[in-house]
Design a protein around this motif. Structure first.
Motif, PDB file in Angstrom:
ATOM      1  N   LYS A   6      39.538  36.261  26.252  1.00  0.00           N
ATOM      2  CA  LYS A   6      38.589  35.449  26.981  1.00  0.00           C
ATOM      3  C   LYS A   6      39.717  35.295  27.776  1.00  0.00           C
ATOM      4  O   LYS A   6      38.582  34.572  29.229  1.00  0.00           O
ATOM      5  N   GLN A   7      40.437  34.329  27.737  1.00  0.00           N
ATOM      6  CA  GLN A   7      41.246  34.029  29.097  1.00  0.00           C
ATOM      7  C   GLN A   7      42.056  35.113  30.095  1.00  0.00           C
ATOM      8  O   GLN A   7      41.417  34.961  31.152  1.00  0.00           O
ATOM      9  N   ASN A   8      42.322  36.102  29.671  1.00  0.00           N
ATOM     10  CA  ASN A   8      42.694  36.631  30.393  1.00  0.00           C
ATOM     11  C   ASN A   8      41.282  38.079  31.002  1.00  0.00           C
ATOM     12  O   ASN A   8      41.590  37.602  32.031  1.00  0.00           O
ATOM     13  N   PHE A   9      39.848  37.898  30.287  1.00  0.00           N
ATOM     14  CA  PHE A   9      39.007  38.338  30.902  1.00  0.00           C
ATOM     15  C   PHE A   9      38.583  37.709  32.463  1.00  0.00           C
ATOM     16  O   PHE A   9      38.621  38.142  33.419  1.00  0.00           O
ATOM     17  N   GLY A  12      41.433  37.569  35.441  1.00  0.00           N
ATOM     18  CA  GLY A  12      41.109  39.129  35.857  1.00  0.00           C
ATOM     19  C   GLY A  12      39.895  38.652  36.737  1.00  0.00           C
ATOM     20  O   GLY A  12      39.647  39.285  37.417  1.00  0.00           O
ATOM     21  N   VAL A  13      38.591  38.338  36.127  1.00  0.00           N
ATOM     22  CA  VAL A  13      37.682  38.444  36.832  1.00  0.00           C
ATOM     23  C   VAL A  13      37.233  37.812  37.995  1.00  0.00           C
ATOM     24  O   VAL A  13      37.725  37.629  39.321  1.00  0.00           O
ATOM     25  N   PHE A  14      38.314  36.635  38.104  1.00  0.00           N
ATOM     26  CA  PHE A  14      38.326  35.618  39.120  1.00  0.00           C
ATOM     27  C   PHE A  14      39.798  36.506  40.308  1.00  0.00           C
ATOM     28  O   PHE A  14      39.453  35.965  41.622  1.00  0.00           O
ATOM     29  N   LEU A  57      43.282  43.224  34.120  1.00  0.00           N
ATOM     30  CA  LEU A  57      44.183  42.437  33.319  1.00  0.00           C
ATOM     31  C   LEU A  57      42.477  42.080  32.200  1.00  0.00           C
ATOM     32  O   LEU A  57      42.522  42.128  31.061  1.00  0.00           O
ATOM     33  N   ALA A  58      41.025  42.406  33.345  1.00  0.00           N
ATOM     34  CA  ALA A  58      40.162  42.061  33.160  1.00  0.00           C
ATOM     35  C   ALA A  58      39.716  43.027  31.837  1.00  0.00           C
ATOM     36  O   ALA A  58      39.006  42.981  31.044  1.00  0.00           O
TER      37      ALA A  58
END
Length: 152
Positions: A6-9, A12-14, A57-58
């Motif tokens: 969830k951190q990388n997601f 990545g979205v940001f 990343l996401a």
């Protein structure tokens, strides 16, 4: 599909969203070509790269082999120290100059760290102050005050 990391997601979205926004804004400037670079060329391609990195990343956070992580609660106190440090830098830049404003930025932002020590903060502030001077003042010849006006 399950979001395993969830951190990388979230990051990545940001990154993808910010990269997309910056690319759209950069298109408002003349891009030019690789041979005759315009003022929007570097920001545009840098934001495209950020957007692609964010997307990778996401998507990688969805992979079955991705490490499972959760996103904890937002640490408001740390965030306020860091955002406050950036605002303080903006306020102090003109009267104190870039070097002392950078030192203040690092010292205040360091308070937002859970591993804060004065020794580490002062050491980092001094190193970054010297690097800012060498890179931005001496190397790039950027036009902003280096020292307080009383020393100029």
């Amino acid at each position: 599909m399950e979001i395993r990391n969830k951190q990388n997601f979230g990051a990545g979205v940001f990154f993808a969203a910010f990269g997309g926004f910056a690319a759209v804004v950069a298109r408002g400037y003349t891009l030019g070509t690789a041979e005759d670079i315009g003022p929007g060329y570097f920001p545009f391609w840098l934001s495209v790269l950020l957007g692609v990195l964010g997307a990778v990343l996401a998507v990688s956070s969805l992979a079955p082999r991705a490490q499972r992580t959760e996103v904890g609660r937002l640490d408001w106190k740390s965030m306020l120290w860091i955002v406050g440090a950036v605002l303080l830098f903006a306020v102090l830049l003109a009267p104190l100059g870039v070097i002392l404003a950078m030192v203040a930025l690092v010292l205040v932002a360091a308070r937002g760290s859970h591993e804060f020590t004065w020794t580490g903060a002062v050491g980092s502030a001094l190193v970054l102050g010297v690097l800012v001077y060498l890179v931005f003042v001496q190397g790039l010849h950027l036009q902003f005050p280096t020292w307080p006006t009383i020393f100029a």
